[in-house]
Design a protein around this motif. Structure first.
Motif, PDB file in Angstrom:
ATOM      1  N   ASP A 246      47.725 -44.450  41.746  1.00 29.70           N
ATOM      2  CA  ASP A 246      46.290 -44.261  41.420  1.00 29.70           C
ATOM      3  C   ASP A 246      45.551 -44.895  42.478  1.00 29.70           C
ATOM      4  OD1 ASP A 246      43.864 -44.489  40.276  1.00 29.70           O
ATOM      5  OD2 ASP A 246      44.499 -44.947  38.388  1.00 29.70           O
ATOM      6  N   VAL A 247      45.145 -44.069  43.674  1.00 33.27           N
ATOM      7  CA  VAL A 247      44.260 -44.663  44.572  1.00 33.27           C
ATOM      8  C   VAL A 247      42.888 -45.083  44.054  1.00 33.27           C
ATOM      9  CG1 VAL A 247      45.504 -43.641  46.525  1.00 33.27           C
ATOM     10  CG2 VAL A 247      43.555 -42.325  45.650  1.00 33.27           C
ATOM     11  N   GLU A 248      42.464 -44.451  43.252  1.00 32.77           N
ATOM     12  CA  GLU A 248      41.149 -44.922  42.531  1.00 32.77           C
ATOM     13  C   GLU A 248      41.327 -46.360  42.107  1.00 32.77           C
ATOM     14  OE1 GLU A 248      38.266 -43.124  41.704  1.00 32.77           O
ATOM     15  OE2 GLU A 248      37.023 -44.423  40.722  1.00 32.77           O
ATOM     16  N   ALA A 249      42.328 -46.642  41.457  1.00 33.83           N
ATOM     17  CA  ALA A 249      42.543 -48.006  40.801  1.00 33.83           C
ATOM     18  C   ALA A 249      42.822 -48.998  41.928  1.00 33.83           C
ATOM     19  CB  ALA A 249      43.857 -47.989  39.976  1.00 33.83           C
ATOM     20  N   LEU A 250      43.547 -48.618  42.992  1.00 32.20           N
ATOM     21  CA  LEU A 250      43.994 -49.325  44.064  1.00 32.20           C
ATOM     22  C   LEU A 250      42.647 -50.040  44.764  1.00 32.20           C
ATOM     23  CD1 LEU A 250      47.317 -48.090  45.799  1.00 32.20           C
ATOM     24  CD2 LEU A 250      47.075 -50.021  44.048  1.00 32.20           C
ATOM     25  N   GLY A 251      41.681 -48.819  44.918  1.00 35.77           N
ATOM     26  CA  GLY A 251      40.581 -49.106  45.547  1.00 35.77           C
ATOM     27  C   GLY A 251      39.570 -50.111  44.851  1.00 35.77           C
ATOM     28  N   SER A 252      39.551 -49.838  43.555  1.00 32.49           N
ATOM     29  CA  SER A 252      38.861 -50.481  42.839  1.00 32.49           C
ATOM     30  C   SER A 252      39.155 -52.010  42.759  1.00 32.49           C
ATOM     31  CB  SER A 252      38.866 -50.430  41.353  1.00 32.49           C
ATOM     32  OG  SER A 252      38.416 -49.044  40.876  1.00 32.49           O
ATOM     33  N   TYR A 253      40.388 -52.530  42.723  1.00 34.97           N
ATOM     34  CA  TYR A 253      41.091 -53.713  42.953  1.00 34.97           C
ATOM     35  C   TYR A 253      40.495 -54.286  44.153  1.00 34.97           C
ATOM     36  CZ  TYR A 253      44.226 -57.482  42.769  1.00 34.97           C
ATOM     37  OH  TYR A 253      44.829 -58.724  42.902  1.00 34.97           O
ATOM     38  N   ALA A 254      40.846 -53.587  45.251  1.00 36.46           N
ATOM     39  CA  ALA A 254      40.431 -54.112  46.688  1.00 36.46           C
ATOM     40  C   ALA A 254      39.039 -54.338  46.697  1.00 36.46           C
ATOM     41  CB  ALA A 254      40.786 -53.009  47.818  1.00 36.46           C
ATOM     42  N   ARG A 255      38.143 -53.609  46.094  1.00 39.10           N
ATOM     43  CA  ARG A 255      36.666 -53.652  46.086  1.00 39.10           C
ATOM     44  C   ARG A 255      36.153 -55.117  45.751  1.00 39.10           C
ATOM     45  NH1 ARG A 255      33.270 -49.098  43.536  1.00 39.10           N
ATOM     46  NH2 ARG A 255      34.223 -49.937  41.598  1.00 39.10           N
ATOM     47  N   GLN A 256      36.962 -55.206  44.565  1.00 37.74           N
ATOM     48  CA  GLN A 256      36.633 -56.643  43.831  1.00 37.74           C
ATOM     49  C   GLN A 256      36.861 -57.867  44.753  1.00 37.74           C
ATOM     50  OE1 GLN A 256      38.514 -56.787  39.928  1.00 37.74           O
ATOM     51  NE2 GLN A 256      37.791 -59.048  39.774  1.00 37.74           N
ATOM     52  N   ARG A 257      38.221 -57.637  45.037  1.00 41.35           N
ATOM     53  CA  ARG A 257      38.650 -58.592  45.950  1.00 41.35           C
ATOM     54  C   ARG A 257      37.847 -59.011  47.280  1.00 41.35           C
ATOM     55  NH1 ARG A 257      40.685 -61.039  41.999  1.00 41.35           N
ATOM     56  NH2 ARG A 257      42.928 -61.281  41.783  1.00 41.35           N
ATOM     57  N   PHE A 258      37.478 -57.911  47.751  1.00 42.70           N
ATOM     58  CA  PHE A 258      36.578 -57.948  49.099  1.00 42.70           C
ATOM     59  C   PHE A 258      35.244 -58.782  48.828  1.00 42.70           C
ATOM     60  CE2 PHE A 258      38.616 -55.603  52.822  1.00 42.70           C
ATOM     61  CZ  PHE A 258      39.973 -55.604  52.551  1.00 42.70           C
ATOM     62  N   GLN A 259      34.657 -58.150  47.530  1.00 43.54           N
ATOM     63  CA  GLN A 259      33.349 -58.766  47.187  1.00 43.54           C
ATOM     64  C   GLN A 259      33.560 -60.151  46.900  1.00 43.54           C
ATOM     65  OE1 GLN A 259      32.471 -55.782  44.168  1.00 43.54           O
ATOM     66  NE2 GLN A 259      31.400 -54.629  45.413  1.00 43.54           N
ATOM     67  N   ARG A 264      32.429 -65.795  48.628  1.00 41.63           N
ATOM     68  CA  ARG A 264      33.099 -67.246  48.921  1.00 41.63           C
ATOM     69  C   ARG A 264      32.790 -67.352  50.408  1.00 41.63           C
ATOM     70  NH1 ARG A 264      38.270 -67.973  49.736  1.00 41.63           N
ATOM     71  NH2 ARG A 264      38.875 -66.003  49.227  1.00 41.63           N
ATOM     72  N   THR A 265      32.858 -66.543  51.450  1.00 40.37           N
ATOM     73  CA  THR A 265      32.965 -66.930  52.820  1.00 40.37           C
ATOM     74  C   THR A 265      31.708 -66.157  53.639  1.00 40.37           C
ATOM     75  OG1 THR A 265      34.187 -64.793  53.553  1.00 40.37           O
ATOM     76  CG2 THR A 265      35.647 -66.585  52.733  1.00 40.37           C
ATOM     77  N   GLY A 266      31.104 -65.442  52.995  1.00 41.00           N
ATOM     78  CA  GLY A 266      29.794 -64.866  53.814  1.00 41.00           C
ATOM     79  C   GLY A 266      30.347 -63.659  54.557  1.00 41.00           C
ATOM     80  N   ARG A 267      31.538 -63.263  54.539  1.00 37.23           N
ATOM     81  CA  ARG A 267      32.085 -62.237  55.387  1.00 37.23           C
ATOM     82  C   ARG A 267      32.395 -60.972  54.656  1.00 37.23           C
ATOM     83  NH1 ARG A 267      37.376 -64.896  58.075  1.00 37.23           N
ATOM     84  NH2 ARG A 267      37.387 -63.242  59.488  1.00 37.23           N
ATOM     85  N   GLN A 268      31.574 -59.962  55.087  1.00 35.82           N
ATOM     86  CA  GLN A 268      31.996 -58.623  54.333  1.00 35.82           C
ATOM     87  C   GLN A 268      32.547 -57.851  55.586  1.00 35.82           C
ATOM     88  OE1 GLN A 268      27.891 -56.875  53.941  1.00 35.82           O
ATOM     89  NE2 GLN A 268      27.492 -58.401  52.083  1.00 35.82           N
TER      90      GLN A 268
END
Ligand SMILES: *Cc1c(COP(=O)(O)O)cnc(C)c1O
Length: 438
Positions: A246-259, A264-268
């Motif tokens: 489910d690429v939508e779900a994988l993307g949502s997880y990634a989005r949250q972690r990247f945010q 935490r680090t100021g790095r987008q």
């Protein structure tokens, strides 16, 4: 996934029969609309900041397929220099290509890589030696380098497709990252992208773990990195009992972690993914005709002999991979589909090819034994379609074993036209480079 039981994948059985009439068998038949739809799914993945989707072209390197995908908006992940050359020939500019290879280019090849890097190709160092060899050029030309990490943890439907654990030689192992950082600092190389590919067919949990691990690696070792490339390996469902990623779900997880990482680090960080299988697997079919039927007596098997087998789809032999079967009459009527819930009402058959090799069967289990599968009883001349053959089918074929010629490739384009995109190989092409003794 619910499938239309009157169809072969997304194709009308009559289209299959027509393609057989026009182009013969065996042939690979691709569905351009299905490919474009998979591209849309990947491009629609949720993401936090910049996002790049690259097609891992080793899955299917045919020019028209690469063009279908890049014109749908994906960039290219190449695994060899020749794949880069084929992508360029397909009209992809160097800046649309990333090269991540086990190969260590030298001489003219290295000069080619450097010329492409100047024009924007992203080069991934997959070993300390590759990093050292590219360092000087990277500094002089002021181009960054990506680094492939072997995270020491992998996933895959079979051991031979697991590309990220201790058995795997891909990338720089976790335990050597300290050394990488030292070399990069000494030589002044900017490692601006960190790459990982943990293998094909992975479960979603492993993909999520992968994201967490990559972000902590970027945090710990790579202060200059601006992109995290999470590789490919999105699972597809070839068979009715399989479940696609489910690429939508994988993307949502990634989005949250990247945010969270950015907070935490100021790095987008930009995110990149590199699906191969997911884009083309279920859009491609190996289309064959029944040329003979045999049985090995009571307690034996009912065999269908097809005019295409292991030389055209090696996956069953290599991995015990299962592919769905569709039986279609030569007139274009669907006689059975793997997705029919009452498939077992049909007899059990073993599908074999023409190679002098007992492993030449499309119905092998993981230990290489032939395993009968339920399907309609076709007549000689009827069509058997091996589905899910768009990825690592033509591109990984055994080509000329038994002096068979490579099957042609046909694309049902997005306007609904059947187009020959690779001619059937001729025997003279198979023998062209032979030098006899006379
Ligand atoms: C093969 C490969 C992929 C694609 O793998 P799939 O399982 O086909 O999605 C992506 N990235 C790299 C570096 C690869 O070698």
């Amino acid at each position: 996934m619910s499938r239309d039981l009157r169809r072969v994948g997304d194709l009308e059985p009559a289209t299959i029969a027509e393609s057989v009439r026009v182009f013969g068998t065996p042939q690979y038949l691709y569905d351009g609309r299905a490919i474009a739809e998979q591209c849309r799914k990947v491009l629609g993945m949720p993401h936090a900041y910049e996002f790049v989707a690259r097609y891992a072209m080793k899955a299917n390197s045919s020019r028209a397929i690469v063009q279908t995908i890049t014109r749908s908006g994906l960039a290219i992940d190449a695994s060899t220099l020749n794949e880069v050359r084929r992508a360029l020939a397909a009209g992809v500019p160097p800046r649309g290509i990333m090269l991540t290879s086990q190969d260590v280019p030298e001489g003219d090849d290295r000069r080619d890589v450097e010329a492409w890097m100047k024009e924007g190709l992203t080069y991934t160092a997959c070993s300390l030696r590759q990093l050292e060899l590219s360092a000087e050029f990277s500094v002089q030309a002021r181009v960054g380098i990506a680094l492939r990490v072997n995270p020491g943890a992998g996933t895959g439907e079979s051991v031979t497709r697991n590309t990220g654990d201790n058995y795997s030689s891909f990338g720089v192992h976790m335990t050597n990252l300290g050394r990488v950082v030292e070399v990069a600092r000494e030589r002044g190389v900017a490692i601006d992208q960190v790459h990982v590919h943990i293998g094909s067919g992975g479960e979603p949990e492993r993909w999520c773990e992968n994201i967490d691990r990559m972000l902590s690696i970027v945090d710990g070792y790579f202060p200059q990195a601006t992109t995290v490339n999470l590789g490919g390996g999105f699972k597809v469902a070839r068979m009715p009992d399989e479940k696609a990623a489910d690429v939508e779900a994988l993307g949502s997880y990634a989005r949250q972690r990247f945010q969270e990482f950015a907070a935490r680090t100021g790095r987008q960080l930009a995110m990149a993914v590199e699906p191969g299988t997911f884009i083309v697997a279920n859009s491609g079919h190996l289309v064959t005709q029944v040329i003979d039927k045999k049985s090995s007596g009571s307690g034996g098997f009912e065999f269908l002999v097809l005019d295409g087998g292991m030389e055209s789809n090696t996956r069953p032999l290599l991995y015990g991979a299962r592919h769905p079967f569709y039986v279609v009459s030569r007139e274009g009527n669907l006689l059975s589909s793997e997705f029919d819930p009452e498939l077992s009402r049909f007899g059990a058959r073993v599908v074999v090819g023409r190679c002098c090799e007992s492993g030449d069967s499309q119905t092998l289990d993981r230990s290489g034994h032939v395993t009968p599968r339920s399907m309609a009883d076709p007549a000689v001349g009827d069509i058997v379609v091996v589905g899910g053959a768009g990825a690592y089918g033509a591109s990984m074929s055994l080509g000329n074993y038994n002096s068979h010629v490579q099957a042609p490739e046909v694309l049902l384009d997005q306007d609904g036209r059947l187009r020959l995109i690779r001619r059937r190989q001729q025997l003279a092409q198979v023998t062209a480079n032979e030098i006899g003794l006379d």
